[in-house]
Structures are given as structure tokens and as C-alpha cells.
Write a protein that holds these residues in place. Structure first.
Motif, PDB file in Angstrom:
ATOM      1  N   ALA A  17     -32.511 -28.575   1.880  1.00  0.00           N
ATOM      2  CA  ALA A  17     -32.060 -29.437   0.792  1.00  0.00           C
ATOM      3  C   ALA A  17     -30.658 -29.959   1.036  1.00  0.00           C
ATOM      4  CB  ALA A  17     -32.114 -28.677  -0.532  1.00  0.00           C
ATOM      5  N   ALA A  18     -29.904 -29.269   1.891  1.00  0.00           N
ATOM      6  CA  ALA A  18     -28.524 -29.674   2.176  1.00  0.00           C
ATOM      7  C   ALA A  18     -28.423 -30.786   3.209  1.00  0.00           C
ATOM      8  CB  ALA A  18     -27.722 -28.460   2.646  1.00  0.00           C
ATOM      9  N   VAL A  19     -29.546 -31.163   3.800  1.00  0.00           N
ATOM     10  CA  VAL A  19     -29.530 -32.155   4.879  1.00  0.00           C
ATOM     11  C   VAL A  19     -29.253 -33.549   4.325  1.00  0.00           C
ATOM     12  CG1 VAL A  19     -30.902 -33.278   6.664  1.00  0.00           C
ATOM     13  CG2 VAL A  19     -31.084 -30.817   6.311  1.00  0.00           C
ATOM     14  N   GLY A  20     -28.347 -34.239   4.989  1.00  0.00           N
ATOM     15  CA  GLY A  20     -28.045 -35.628   4.677  1.00  0.00           C
ATOM     16  C   GLY A  20     -27.676 -36.340   5.954  1.00  0.00           C
ATOM     17  N   PRO A  21     -27.201 -37.576   5.872  1.00  0.00           N
ATOM     18  CA  PRO A  21     -26.789 -38.299   7.080  1.00  0.00           C
ATOM     19  C   PRO A  21     -25.707 -37.523   7.842  1.00  0.00           C
ATOM     20  CG  PRO A  21     -26.902 -39.776   5.198  1.00  0.00           C
ATOM     21  CD  PRO A  21     -27.055 -38.391   4.653  1.00  0.00           C
ATOM     22  N   GLY A  22     -25.915 -37.374   9.130  1.00  0.00           N
ATOM     23  CA  GLY A  22     -24.905 -36.723   9.959  1.00  0.00           C
ATOM     24  C   GLY A  22     -24.856 -35.219   9.827  1.00  0.00           C
ATOM     25  N   THR A  23     -25.966 -34.578   9.421  1.00  0.00           N
ATOM     26  CA  THR A  23     -25.998 -33.124   9.276  1.00  0.00           C
ATOM     27  C   THR A  23     -26.443 -32.462  10.572  1.00  0.00           C
ATOM     28  OG1 THR A  23     -26.477 -33.248   6.921  1.00  0.00           O
ATOM     29  CG2 THR A  23     -27.054 -31.203   8.023  1.00  0.00           C
ATOM     30  N   LYS A  24     -25.813 -31.348  10.912  1.00  0.00           N
ATOM     31  CA  LYS A  24     -26.237 -30.512  12.027  1.00  0.00           C
ATOM     32  C   LYS A  24     -26.344 -29.070  11.547  1.00  0.00           C
ATOM     33  CE  LYS A  24     -26.424 -33.468  15.468  1.00  0.00           C
ATOM     34  NZ  LYS A  24     -27.646 -33.692  16.270  1.00  0.00           N
ATOM     35  N   PHE A  25     -27.380 -28.371  12.029  1.00  0.00           N
ATOM     36  CA  PHE A  25     -27.531 -26.954  11.734  1.00  0.00           C
ATOM     37  C   PHE A  25     -26.780 -26.134  12.781  1.00  0.00           C
ATOM     38  CE2 PHE A  25     -31.492 -28.666   9.795  1.00  0.00           C
ATOM     39  CZ  PHE A  25     -31.263 -28.233   8.488  1.00  0.00           C
ATOM     40  N   LEU A  26     -26.124 -25.074  12.335  1.00  0.00           N
ATOM     41  CA  LEU A  26     -25.367 -24.187  13.222  1.00  0.00           C
ATOM     42  C   LEU A  26     -26.031 -22.823  13.271  1.00  0.00           C
ATOM     43  CD1 LEU A  26     -22.757 -23.552  14.877  1.00  0.00           C
ATOM     44  CD2 LEU A  26     -21.757 -22.776  12.715  1.00  0.00           C
ATOM     45  N   GLY A  27     -26.466 -22.405  14.471  1.00  0.00           N
ATOM     46  CA  GLY A  27     -27.006 -21.068  14.671  1.00  0.00           C
ATOM     47  C   GLY A  27     -26.001 -20.248  15.463  1.00  0.00           C
ATOM     48  N   GLY A  28     -26.276 -20.057  16.758  1.00  0.00           N
ATOM     49  CA  GLY A  28     -25.325 -19.327  17.600  1.00  0.00           C
ATOM     50  C   GLY A  28     -24.090 -20.148  17.939  1.00  0.00           C
ATOM     51  N   ALA A 203     -39.383 -34.152  19.033  1.00  0.00           N
ATOM     52  CA  ALA A 203     -40.227 -34.693  17.962  1.00  0.00           C
ATOM     53  C   ALA A 203     -39.758 -34.238  16.589  1.00  0.00           C
ATOM     54  CB  ALA A 203     -41.675 -34.248  18.183  1.00  0.00           C
ATOM     55  N   LEU A 204     -38.645 -33.532  16.532  1.00  0.00           N
ATOM     56  CA  LEU A 204     -38.095 -33.034  15.276  1.00  0.00           C
ATOM     57  C   LEU A 204     -37.502 -34.187  14.473  1.00  0.00           C
ATOM     58  CD1 LEU A 204     -37.618 -30.076  14.138  1.00  0.00           C
ATOM     59  CD2 LEU A 204     -35.275 -30.339  14.957  1.00  0.00           C
ATOM     60  N   ALA A 205     -37.888 -34.294  13.204  1.00  0.00           N
ATOM     61  CA  ALA A 205     -37.277 -35.299  12.330  1.00  0.00           C
ATOM     62  C   ALA A 205     -35.858 -34.868  11.979  1.00  0.00           C
ATOM     63  CB  ALA A 205     -38.111 -35.466  11.063  1.00  0.00           C
ATOM     64  N   ALA A 206     -35.045 -35.828  11.563  1.00  0.00           N
ATOM     65  CA  ALA A 206     -33.632 -35.559  11.302  1.00  0.00           C
ATOM     66  C   ALA A 206     -33.416 -34.537  10.202  1.00  0.00           C
ATOM     67  CB  ALA A 206     -32.922 -36.860  10.952  1.00  0.00           C
ATOM     68  N   ASP A 207     -34.383 -34.402   9.297  1.00  0.00           N
ATOM     69  CA  ASP A 207     -34.214 -33.481   8.163  1.00  0.00           C
ATOM     70  C   ASP A 207     -34.977 -32.172   8.350  1.00  0.00           C
ATOM     71  OD1 ASP A 207     -36.758 -34.537   7.954  1.00  0.00           O
ATOM     72  OD2 ASP A 207     -36.688 -34.777   5.777  1.00  0.00           O
ATOM     73  N   GLU A 208     -35.462 -31.901   9.567  1.00  0.00           N
ATOM     74  CA  GLU A 208     -36.262 -30.705   9.793  1.00  0.00           C
ATOM     75  C   GLU A 208     -35.448 -29.599  10.467  1.00  0.00           C
ATOM     76  OE1 GLU A 208     -40.883 -32.037  10.161  1.00  0.00           O
ATOM     77  OE2 GLU A 208     -39.625 -32.492  11.884  1.00  0.00           O
ATOM     78  N   LEU A 209     -35.758 -28.370  10.088  1.00  0.00           N
ATOM     79  CA  LEU A 209     -35.119 -27.176  10.626  1.00  0.00           C
ATOM     80  C   LEU A 209     -36.164 -26.348  11.372  1.00  0.00           C
ATOM     81  CD1 LEU A 209     -32.853 -24.956  10.722  1.00  0.00           C
ATOM     82  CD2 LEU A 209     -33.758 -24.155   8.514  1.00  0.00           C
ATOM     83  N   VAL A 210     -35.858 -25.959  12.605  1.00  0.00           N
ATOM     84  CA  VAL A 210     -36.731 -25.041  13.335  1.00  0.00           C
ATOM     85  C   VAL A 210     -36.637 -23.667  12.680  1.00  0.00           C
ATOM     86  CG1 VAL A 210     -37.143 -23.875  15.531  1.00  0.00           C
ATOM     87  CG2 VAL A 210     -36.528 -26.297  15.510  1.00  0.00           C
ATOM     88  N   THR A 211     -37.771 -23.112  12.286  1.00  0.00           N
ATOM     89  CA  THR A 211     -37.774 -21.807  11.625  1.00  0.00           C
ATOM     90  C   THR A 211     -38.383 -20.703  12.487  1.00  0.00           C
ATOM     91  OG1 THR A 211     -39.825 -22.479  10.508  1.00  0.00           O
ATOM     92  CG2 THR A 211     -37.758 -22.710   9.275  1.00  0.00           C
ATOM     93  N   ALA A 212     -39.266 -21.050  13.419  1.00  0.00           N
ATOM     94  CA  ALA A 212     -39.904 -20.014  14.233  1.00  0.00           C
ATOM     95  C   ALA A 212     -40.584 -20.626  15.443  1.00  0.00           C
ATOM     96  CB  ALA A 212     -40.927 -19.226  13.408  1.00  0.00           C
ATOM     97  N   VAL A 213     -40.908 -19.761  16.379  1.00  0.00           N
ATOM     98  CA  VAL A 213     -41.764 -20.106  17.514  1.00  0.00           C
ATOM     99  C   VAL A 213     -42.913 -19.106  17.512  1.00  0.00           C
ATOM    100  CG1 VAL A 213     -41.953 -20.184  20.022  1.00  0.00           C
ATOM    101  CG2 VAL A 213     -39.912 -21.098  18.903  1.00  0.00           C
ATOM    102  N   GLU A 214     -44.128 -19.605  17.652  1.00  0.00           N
ATOM    103  CA  GLU A 214     -45.295 -18.731  17.678  1.00  0.00           C
ATOM    104  C   GLU A 214     -45.911 -18.702  19.076  1.00  0.00           C
ATOM    105  OE1 GLU A 214     -48.039 -19.867  14.634  1.00  0.00           O
ATOM    106  OE2 GLU A 214     -46.733 -19.183  13.004  1.00  0.00           O
TER     107      GLU A 214
END
Length: 325
Positions: A17-28, A203-214
């Protein structure tokens, strides 16, 4: 470094829900922070996801494993279930980076890491990944580390991940979430070839977050290897790498999985080589024919033409090792 807003959500719903223009997710942060320091990435908002409950490896009801996006590379490599059922993945993770970086790097971040092409990192050079339409100085530059498969006139940068090469061989699936819900993307389709738009890497959309790998159940993966050829024994990216799994019965290959790294613009599933291997003899000659067929479409430049022969030899050596078990 450009100023940015910082958000630390409590759950996945709040994060997307926090995603907007110019958002990046920070993990490691092992890739994103470097790119921000270099002025290549300049997000408006950084969403820190390190507090989300995505750091577990769980067994799936029908077999296989679900790996949370925040599982650290070092923890995944050491997981007894990975070491037993998918040794190629453990070996690939241990071949990447340094112990310190593996302790920080996450599975999701590894999936999304950007190329280490020197022309991408140095803003004195033209790079279509960094600035679409600028051109690619690598085409006429120093190409020893560049790709020979999946290239275009817009980009010849190699994909840097070791982990993703193993995941490609294992038919992994990437789970992603957004405000629209959850979807799954086969890893083979997750990373994109450069074509005319090398800046669009997944293929990830700009507003999508990777949550897992199966990882699906794969009996053939119990007999698997990752072999990495590089300029030095540690902390170097692959010139050629091979993720392979093989099942041989009475001298005949009954199942084969093969993926290549260091030679392509994305983790390269060697489908043509697999087609030739399955049902054929488990001999060095047959392995060589399969490798040559996979590498036949290679587009080389003077600096990286050696990769074709090196890839052939590495494929053969890896498959031969698997038949010696």
C-alpha cells in the motif's frame, strides 16, 4: 545521495500500500544501497521490508519448499532440506559474493539485483539500462565479462546472480504481491531479455513485491552440481557457470536439468541441450553435442568469444561429474 522518504511497514499489505512513483523496497541493501550511492538509483521513497514475516523456509503440502523473500543467502545455503534435495542451490549460493555479503543478502534481493556491467556503473559511458536510448558503449568496448546468449544491439550485459541460475534449473516459481492480490511467475519468465528495452529487466510490475520463491519437488535435483569458472577463487562474478542435475539409468539419461550463468543476459535455461540429453547416452561425446547445440546461437565479440569454448567444457565437466556418482 538524493534525499528520500523512508517507510517501515509492519506487514505485506502495508508494504504494497506504500508503493507510489519512485518507490524501492529495501531488504538486505547489498545492491540497492550501492546503486543509490553511485547515483544510479534515486528513489523518492524507500520501503524497508526487513521487519516483514518473510524469513522462513516452509515445506509445501505436495512436496517442495517455499522460501520467504527475506531468507538470507547464508541461511538458505545451510538449510538441511536444501542441501539434501537441491544441492545445486546450496552450492550456487556459496559460490556467490563473500560470507559477509551472504549474511546480509536476501533471496528476493538476489532475484532483483542489477547487472555489474562496468558501463552500467560508470556514468561517463553510455548505457541503455541506466538511461534508455543513450546507447551501449559496451558493444565496442571491453567485453570479456559480457554475454554471448540473449544479447541485442541495445545491451550485452550479463546477469550477475549465481542463485538464479540454480533456480532456473529447478523450475522455481516467484510469488509476488500487490494491492491487486498475489500472483506467481515462473522463474524462467521472471527475467527478461534486453531486446530494445534493456531497462525493463523483470516481469515484476512497479507496484509488486517479491514475497517468496517456491521450489517444486524434483527427484532429479538430488544429483545436482553447480560449477563456477571465474578469474579468482572468491568474490568474483562468473565467466561461465553451470547448474546441472542428471538422472542416468542403464547408461541412458532419463532426466536432465541444465542452466547457464555468466554467458547470458538472464539466467539461461538450456532447453535445447536438455532435449538432446534426455533419452541419449550418458557419454562425454553426447554431453559435448548437447552443449554445442545450446551454444550454437551465441553472438560473440573479440573480447568474449572464448566463452563459447569455456562454456562447452564446463557443461561437459559438470555432467561428467554427475555420472561419476
Amino acid at each position: 545521495m538524493k534525499p528520500f522518504a523512508y517507510v517501515k511497514p509492519l506487514d505485506v499489505a502495508e508494504a504494497v500500500a506504500a508503493v507510489g512513483p519512485g518507490t524501492k523496497f529495501l531488504g538486505g541493501g547489498t545492491n540497492l544501497v550501492d546503486l543509490m550511492r553511485e547515483g544510479i538509483e534515486h528513489p523518492e521513497t524507500v520501503v524497508d521490508i526487513t521487519g516483514l514475516p518473510l524469513d522462513e523456509v516452509d515445506e509445501l503440502p505436495g512436496g517442495g519448499l517455499r522460501i520467504g523473500a527475506l531468507v538470507r543467502n547464508s541461511a538458505l545455503a545451510a538449510d538441511r532440506r536444501i542441501r539434501a534435495a537441491y544441492p545445486v542451490l546450496s552450492q550456487a549460493l556459496l559460490a556467490g559474493a563473500s560470507p559477509q555479503l551472504r549474511n546480509m543478502a536476501t533471496v528476493g534481493g538476489n532475484l532483483l539485483q542489477r547487472t555489474r556491467c562496468r558501463y552500467f556503473y560508470d556514468q561517463a559511458y553510455a548505457c541503455n539500462k541506466r538511461e534508455p536510448g543513450a546507447g551501449c558503449d559496451a558493444l565496442s568496448g571491453f567485453t570479456r565479462g559480457h554475454a554471448v546468449l540473449g544479447v541485442s544491439e541495445s545491451c550485452i550485459a550479463t546477469h550477475p546472480s549465481d542463485m538464479c541460475v540454480a533456480l532456473a534449473a529447478l523450475d522455481a516459481t516467484v510469488e509476488v504481491a500487490s494491492v491487486r492480490g498475489t500472483r506467481r511467475i515462473p522463474l524462467a519468465d521472471f527475467h527478461l531479455l534486453p531486446g530494445d528495452t534493456p531497462q525493463v529487466e523483470t516481469a515484476l510490475a512497479a507496484d509488486e513485491l517479491v514475497t517468496a520463491v517456491e521450489l517444486p519437488p524434483a527427484p532429479v535435483a538430488a544429483n545436482s552440481r553447480y560449477r563456477k569458472v571465474r578469474d579468482r577463487a572468491s568474490y568474483a562474478f562468473a565467466l561461465v557457470s553451470v547448474a546441472a542435475a542428471l538422472d542416468v539409468r542403464d547408461g541412458t539419461v532419463t532426466a536432465a536439468r541444465l542452466a547457464l550463468g555468466g554467458v547470458a543476459t538472464k539466467p539461461w535455461r538450456a532447453r535445447e541441450a536438455e532435449r538432446i540429453l534426455i533419452g541419449g547416452p550418458a557419454t562425454e561425446e553426447a554431453f559435448g553435442r548437447a552443449a554445442e547445440a545450446e551454444l550454437a546461437p551465441a553472438t560473440t565479440r573479440p573480447g568474449n568469444a572464448f566463452k563459447v569454448g569455456l562454456a562447452r567444457a564446463t557443461i561437459v565437466a559438470t555432467l561428467r561429474e554427475l555420472t561419476d556418482e
